[in-house]
Design a protein around this motif. Structure first.
Motif, PDB file in Angstrom:
ATOM      1  N   ARG A   1       0.971  -0.966  -0.154  1.00 36.51           N
ATOM      2  CA  ARG A   1       0.399  -0.087   0.160  1.00 36.51           C
ATOM      3  C   ARG A   1       0.600   0.802  -0.341  1.00 36.51           C
ATOM      4  O   ARG A   1       0.416   2.566  -0.512  1.00 36.51           O
ATOM      5  N   ALA A   2       2.249   1.110   0.666  1.00 40.31           N
ATOM      6  CA  ALA A   2       2.582   2.332   0.991  1.00 40.31           C
ATOM      7  C   ALA A   2       3.387   2.640  -0.458  1.00 40.31           C
ATOM      8  O   ALA A   2       4.269   3.967  -0.834  1.00 40.31           O
ATOM      9  N   SER A   3       2.971   2.076  -1.964  1.00 39.92           N
ATOM     10  CA  SER A   3       3.992   1.983  -3.384  1.00 39.92           C
ATOM     11  C   SER A   3       2.957   3.324  -4.334  1.00 39.92           C
ATOM     12  O   SER A   3       2.845   2.510  -5.387  1.00 39.92           O
ATOM     13  N   ALA A   4       2.410   3.900  -4.167  1.00 39.09           N
ATOM     14  CA  ALA A   4       1.468   4.859  -4.151  1.00 39.09           C
ATOM     15  C   ALA A   4       1.798   5.705  -5.408  1.00 39.09           C
ATOM     16  O   ALA A   4       3.354   6.250  -5.595  1.00 39.09           O
ATOM     17  N   CYS A   5       1.750   5.126  -6.820  1.00 40.94           N
ATOM     18  CA  CYS A   5       2.459   5.930  -7.565  1.00 40.94           C
ATOM     19  C   CYS A   5       0.974   7.304  -8.245  1.00 40.94           C
ATOM     20  O   CYS A   5       1.662   7.435  -9.999  1.00 40.94           O
ATOM     21  N   SER A   6       0.180   7.559  -7.926  1.00 41.65           N
ATOM     22  CA  SER A   6      -0.743   8.414  -8.493  1.00 41.65           C
ATOM     23  C   SER A   6      -1.781   8.540  -7.636  1.00 41.65           C
ATOM     24  O   SER A   6      -2.635   7.834  -6.995  1.00 41.65           O
TER      25      SER A   6
END
Length: 300
Positions: A18-23
């Motif tokens: 979940r910490a890998s937000a890209c947008s």
């Protein structure tokens, strides 16, 4: 429609963490009208920057597209300024809630104090549909066509769903639209806090139409501990969608135990100890960690 004001939000992530937000996309609603909209690409945080092919296949965002984009630390301030204290609305909003929590945790930012409201739960309350994906609900409500899995478009679609369902039902406030969410003891619909164990009747059923060649198809799985990447309930739902049966305890029917602490060197739980006992007695059962589980989840 006076009083229906909120910010709709949607995230896309580079991988299962979940910490890998890209947008992120956000749509602001005031008095039942869309008044503003923003969307930003971002470079995933260090340690979470790998773009998994499954995620790229869903949203089309690649590492090269976000290479020179700001990270969560830079986006967080403008994002909170845009939200400006609003309640946040999203489709299956537990995902958005966990993205904010995990990204803030990874950056050592203070936990956000925000109210969340779910249009998935709202649609299930007011509509009878075979499926309740964002596209299904938008189509049922004649919401204009949109580019699904574009964060900006998805946030706008979620906003329009809430506006349309409020209008159809003569609802003029968020408190009336989501009455359960106003109760202090209530959970956000669809969200399970850390350590929460579902009742047997609430466990998801195995999807028999899933890919029978997938590594989770036909498994009977138990989850021990709370995963770092996603809430346990979401992990259970995702495994069931891939054809696994879900159980709460390690019995002779169980074939796989996912141990959240295995990769962190934690003490084995009673579920894990029981799995080792059954394996020693000849049962075909394996204990895997979170990383291996997420790799298995990559298979459709």
């Amino acid at each position: 429609m006076h009083g229906i004001s909120f910010t709709a939000i949607d995230f896309e992530t580079a991988n299962n963490f979940r910490a890998s937000a890209c947008s992120v996309g956000m749509t602001k609603v005031r008095a039942g009208k869309v008044v503003d909209q923003v969307s930003w690409l971002m470079k995933p945080l260090p340690g979470y920057e790998e773009f998994h092919p499954v995620n790229v296949g869903i949203h089309g965002i690649t590492a090269s597209r976000v290479h020179n984009m700001p990270t969560w630390q830079s986006i967080h301030g403008p994002m909170m300024d845009f939200i400006d204290g609003d309640a946040l609305v999203g489709h299956n909003v537990s995902f958005e809630k966990s993205v904010i929590a995990k990204a803030n945790e990874a950056c050592r930012l203070p936990a956000a104090t925000l109210d969340f409201h779910c249009t998935l739960a709202l649609a299930k309350k007011h509509l009878e549909l075979p499926h309740y994906t964002l596209s299904d609900v938008a189509g049922a409500l004649d919401i204009p066509a949109f580019n699904h899995h574009d964060a900006g478009d998805d946030a706008r679609a979620s906003a329009l769903i809430a506006i349309e369902l409020a209008s159809r039902n003569g609802i003029t406030s968020l408190a009336a639209l989501w009455p359960a969410a106003q109760k202090p003891a209530a959970r956000v619909p669809g969200y399970y806090s850390a350590g929460y164990t579902r009742k047997l009747a609430d466990l998801p059923q195995a999807n028999i139409a899933a890919n029978p060649y997938g590594p989770l198809y036909g498994q009977t799985m138990v989850f021990s501990g709370d995963l770092a990447a996603l809430p346990r309930a979401e992990a259970q739902d995702s495994a069931a969608a891939r054809g696994a049966a879900i159980a709460n305890s390690t019995t002779r029917k169980v074939t796989m135990v996912v141990c959240a602490e295995l990769d962190r060197g934690g003490r084995p739980s009673a579920k894990v100890r029981r799995a080792h006992e059954l394996a020693a007695a000849g049962q075909d059962i394996q204990v895997i960690g979170e990383v291996q589980f997420l790799r298995l989840m990559a298979f459709k």
